[in-house]
Design a protein around this motif. Structure first.
Motif, PDB file in Angstrom:
ATOM      1  N   PRO A   1       7.721  17.490  -8.290  1.00  0.00           N
ATOM      2  CA  PRO A   1       6.693  17.727  -7.265  1.00  0.00           C
ATOM      3  C   PRO A   1       6.613  16.563  -6.275  1.00  0.00           C
ATOM      4  CG  PRO A   1       5.842  18.164  -9.472  1.00  0.00           C
ATOM      5  CD  PRO A   1       7.186  17.531  -9.647  1.00  0.00           C
ATOM      6  N   LEU A   2       6.388  16.911  -5.011  1.00  0.00           N
ATOM      7  CA  LEU A   2       6.263  15.906  -3.955  1.00  0.00           C
ATOM      8  C   LEU A   2       5.185  14.887  -4.300  1.00  0.00           C
ATOM      9  CD1 LEU A   2       7.586  15.431  -1.251  1.00  0.00           C
ATOM     10  CD2 LEU A   2       5.731  16.718  -0.163  1.00  0.00           C
ATOM     11  N   GLU A   3       4.109  15.401  -4.942  1.00  0.00           N
ATOM     12  CA  GLU A   3       2.983  14.523  -5.302  1.00  0.00           C
ATOM     13  C   GLU A   3       3.443  13.401  -6.253  1.00  0.00           C
ATOM     14  OE1 GLU A   3      -0.276  16.548  -7.202  1.00  0.00           O
ATOM     15  OE2 GLU A   3      -1.248  14.609  -7.560  1.00  0.00           O
ATOM     16  N   THR A   4       4.392  13.738  -7.148  1.00  0.00           N
ATOM     17  CA  THR A   4       4.896  12.724  -8.078  1.00  0.00           C
ATOM     18  C   THR A   4       5.604  11.617  -7.308  1.00  0.00           C
ATOM     19  OG1 THR A   4       5.095  14.278  -9.898  1.00  0.00           O
ATOM     20  CG2 THR A   4       6.545  12.357  -9.985  1.00  0.00           C
ATOM     21  N   VAL A   5       6.471  12.009  -6.376  1.00  0.00           N
ATOM     22  CA  VAL A   5       7.236  11.015  -5.604  1.00  0.00           C
ATOM     23  C   VAL A   5       6.280  10.192  -4.739  1.00  0.00           C
ATOM     24  CG1 VAL A   5       9.088  10.675  -3.930  1.00  0.00           C
ATOM     25  CG2 VAL A   5       9.240  12.545  -5.575  1.00  0.00           C
ATOM     26  N   GLN A   6       5.336  10.880  -4.106  1.00  0.00           N
ATOM     27  CA  GLN A   6       4.414  10.162  -3.209  1.00  0.00           C
ATOM     28  C   GLN A   6       3.521   9.194  -3.981  1.00  0.00           C
ATOM     29  OE1 GLN A   6       2.675  13.292  -0.950  1.00  0.00           O
ATOM     30  NE2 GLN A   6       4.076  12.976   0.765  1.00  0.00           N
ATOM     31  N   THR A   7       3.059   9.624  -5.158  1.00  0.00           N
ATOM     32  CA  THR A   7       2.195   8.741  -5.958  1.00  0.00           C
ATOM     33  C   THR A   7       2.974   7.520  -6.414  1.00  0.00           C
ATOM     34  OG1 THR A   7       1.007  10.688  -6.701  1.00  0.00           O
ATOM     35  CG2 THR A   7       0.614   8.672  -7.931  1.00  0.00           C
ATOM     36  N   LEU A   8       4.227   7.741  -6.817  1.00  0.00           N
ATOM     37  CA  LEU A   8       5.050   6.596  -7.235  1.00  0.00           C
ATOM     38  C   LEU A   8       5.211   5.629  -6.071  1.00  0.00           C
ATOM     39  CD1 LEU A   8       7.810   8.417  -9.340  1.00  0.00           C
ATOM     40  CD2 LEU A   8       6.041   6.896 -10.222  1.00  0.00           C
ATOM     41  N   ARG A   9       5.510   6.182  -4.890  1.00  0.00           N
ATOM     42  CA  ARG A   9       5.732   5.337  -3.699  1.00  0.00           C
ATOM     43  C   ARG A   9       4.469   4.594  -3.268  1.00  0.00           C
ATOM     44  NH1 ARG A   9       9.066   9.298  -0.629  1.00  0.00           N
ATOM     45  NH2 ARG A   9      11.205   8.650  -1.059  1.00  0.00           N
ATOM     46  N   ASP A  10       3.355   5.328  -3.249  1.00  0.00           N
ATOM     47  CA  ASP A  10       2.155   4.782  -2.600  1.00  0.00           C
ATOM     48  C   ASP A  10       1.224   4.040  -3.556  1.00  0.00           C
ATOM     49  OD1 ASP A  10       3.186   6.071  -0.457  1.00  0.00           O
ATOM     50  OD2 ASP A  10       1.770   7.757  -0.495  1.00  0.00           O
ATOM     51  N   GLU A  11       1.250   4.419  -4.842  1.00  0.00           N
ATOM     52  CA  GLU A  11       0.204   3.872  -5.735  1.00  0.00           C
ATOM     53  C   GLU A  11       0.724   3.089  -6.922  1.00  0.00           C
ATOM     54  OE1 GLU A  11      -2.836   6.812  -6.724  1.00  0.00           O
ATOM     55  OE2 GLU A  11      -2.181   7.963  -4.988  1.00  0.00           O
ATOM     56  N   CYS A  12       2.048   3.209  -7.214  1.00  0.00           N
ATOM     57  CA  CYS A  12       2.536   2.606  -8.468  1.00  0.00           C
ATOM     58  C   CYS A  12       3.386   1.366  -8.200  1.00  0.00           C
ATOM     59  CB  CYS A  12       3.361   3.619  -9.255  1.00  0.00           C
ATOM     60  SG  CYS A  12       2.393   5.045  -9.774  1.00  0.00           S
ATOM     61  N   ASP A  13       3.318   0.424  -9.137  1.00  0.00           N
ATOM     62  CA  ASP A  13       4.189  -0.756  -9.081  1.00  0.00           C
ATOM     63  C   ASP A  13       5.488  -0.492  -9.827  1.00  0.00           C
ATOM     64  OD1 ASP A  13       2.311  -2.740  -7.852  1.00  0.00           O
ATOM     65  OD2 ASP A  13       1.112  -2.118  -9.566  1.00  0.00           O
ATOM     66  N   CYS A  14       5.449   0.445 -10.763  1.00  0.00           N
ATOM     67  CA  CYS A  14       6.617   0.732 -11.598  1.00  0.00           C
ATOM     68  C   CYS A  14       6.323   2.039 -12.333  1.00  0.00           C
ATOM     69  CB  CYS A  14       6.849  -0.410 -12.588  1.00  0.00           C
ATOM     70  SG  CYS A  14       5.408  -0.775 -13.621  1.00  0.00           S
ATOM     71  N   ALA A  15       7.286   2.502 -13.131  1.00  0.00           N
ATOM     72  CA  ALA A  15       7.074   3.782 -13.825  1.00  0.00           C
ATOM     73  C   ALA A  15       7.874   3.828 -15.114  1.00  0.00           C
ATOM     74  CB  ALA A  15       7.480   4.937 -12.910  1.00  0.00           C
ATOM     75  N   LEU A  16       7.466   4.764 -15.971  1.00  0.00           N
ATOM     76  CA  LEU A  16       8.246   5.062 -17.174  1.00  0.00           C
ATOM     77  C   LEU A  16       8.556   6.549 -17.158  1.00  0.00           C
ATOM     78  CD1 LEU A  16       6.243   3.095 -19.888  1.00  0.00           C
ATOM     79  CD2 LEU A  16       8.605   2.627 -19.170  1.00  0.00           C
ATOM     80  N   PHE A  17       9.832   6.873 -17.313  1.00  0.00           N
ATOM     81  CA  PHE A  17      10.266   8.272 -17.346  1.00  0.00           C
ATOM     82  C   PHE A  17      10.748   8.583 -18.764  1.00  0.00           C
ATOM     83  CE2 PHE A  17      13.085  11.838 -16.841  1.00  0.00           C
ATOM     84  CZ  PHE A  17      12.557  12.586 -15.794  1.00  0.00           C
ATOM     85  N   GLY A  18      10.429   9.775 -19.268  1.00  0.00           N
ATOM     86  CA  GLY A  18      10.859  10.135 -20.631  1.00  0.00           C
ATOM     87  C   GLY A  18      12.241  10.746 -20.651  1.00  0.00           C
TER      88      GLY A  18
END
Ligand code: GGG
Length: 355
Positions: A63-80
């Motif tokens: 979802p676009l929201e996932t990409v946008q949230t990662l870009r705009d709000e996150c410093d890093c991420a964990l993917f399963g």
């Protein structure tokens, strides 16, 4: 190699468990981060969607929201982990491959290290696979045409000087920081002289023009088939291995066999501005939902991600607790010959972190 912490006031981490056992092991990684939060700025998590299950429910795998949230709000991420079908499904494309491209996470760094029961003995296997993450056959430019002689399928393999040099630079940096300082370039230039030839030459060219910065790094080469053979026969000869996308994917899964299980191998997908931890294993539909998946790869991925961000003491604490769990080998999941559940192994590691 680490991204400077530059006194962050908070650390916002996107959590994308995706499919299968990803949903069982990403919560364990989250617990590990919370267990070391005294070493970190204020930690915030944002739960995000992606994967085959998301696609079957919503028609969109990433979802676009996932990409946008990662870009705009996150410093890093964990993917399963993701369960892409092995047939073509209209409208579906692998979300992990897309995410690596969207965020330009061009380096997939996969350390494979055995844990010795005797701390005085060095690990039998201690290597890092540095996999180019954005091109090669994973550009997924495939065509199927009907010819007079039946069907014909073609795939385009993209290798660029830019992508090969930047992954080469990461590999040189990693090799330089390790005691043995050995970098092995993996290719098949004797057959694919144009594409693999460009990869090899671009990596070899990295030290030129950086004023002797990598003079202490020894450069070797191995054809990919011979590298796999030697990996199984004498894994100790390797230190840092740098490879185009497909070879790197295969070699790192194969190397996991040398240390007992894919369930213990972590990775990060790193770019210049973002990092995403990800266990190397897939979604394991055969054991999903049973509560027996090994949480170690995800917990180690969290540590690797924190280390990359510069939070060394937090990462050290997590890694020590994992190694102190694996070495005595009495609290293990079934993939390592044990009988313990995901929750039991996670609790054991958390207790070691806290005490
Ligand atoms: N965490 C690694 C993972 O999910 N592996 C499975 C994989 O690579 N799948 C490719 C895909 O489903 O697109």
């Amino acid at each position: 190699r680490s991204m400077a912490t530059t006194a962050r006031k908070s650390l916002t981490i996107g959590l994308i468990p995706a499919d299968g056992i990803g949903r069982e092991v990403i919560p364990a990684a989250r617990e590990a981060i919370l267990a070391v939060q005294s070493e970190l700025p204020e930690v915030k998590f944002i739960d995000l969607l992606a994967g085959w299950e998301t696609f079957t429910r919503t028609g969109v795998a990433l979802p676009l929201e996932t990409v946008q949230t990662l870009r705009d709000e996150c410093d890093c991420a964990l993917f399963g982990s993701v369960s892409s079908p092995s047939r073509k499904v209209a409208g579906y494309s692998s979300p992990i491959v897309a995410l690596r491209k969207e965020l330009d996470l061009y380096a997939n760094i996969r350390p494979v290290c055995s844990v010795s029961a005797d701390p005085a003995r060095p690990p039998a296997v201690d290597l890092i696979v540095v996999r180019e993450n954005t091109e090669c056959l994973y550009v997924k430019d495939e065509k199927l045409i009907q010819t007079d002689n039946g069907k014909e399928a073609r795939a385009t393999r993209l290798i660029t000087e830019r992508a090969s040099s930047r992954i080469g630079k990461i590999a040189f940096e990693l090799a330089k920081a390790r005691p043995r300082k050995l970098l092995t370039i993996i290719h098949k230039s004797n057959v694919l002289s144009v594409t693999d030839g460009l990869f090899r030459e671009s990596v070899r060219a990295v030290p030129r023009g950086v004023n002797g910065k990598y003079d202490d790094v020894t450069i070797e080469e191995q054809l990919v088939d011979s590298a796999v053979y030697r990996l199984f026969r004498e894994p100790q000869i390797f230190d840092v291995m740098v490879a185009p996308n497909l070879y790197g994917d295969i070699i790192s899964d194969a190397a996991a066999a040398l240390v007992g299980s894919l369930g213990v191998i972590p990775s990060i997908n790193a770019g210049d501005a973002f990092v995403m931890g990800e266990p190397v294993h897939g979604s394991a539909p055969d054991i999903a939902g049973k509560g027996i998946a090994n949480p170690v790869a995800s917990i180690r991925s969290a540590a690797l991600m924190l280390r990359h961000l510069g939070y060394t003491s937090a990462a050290d604490k997590i890694d020590k607790a994992v190694n102190d769990t694996l070495a005595p080998a009495d609290v293990l999941t079934a993939d390592l010959g044990g009988t313990h559940s995901t929750a039991q192994v996670t609790d054991h590691i958390m207790n070691l972190i806290k005490h």
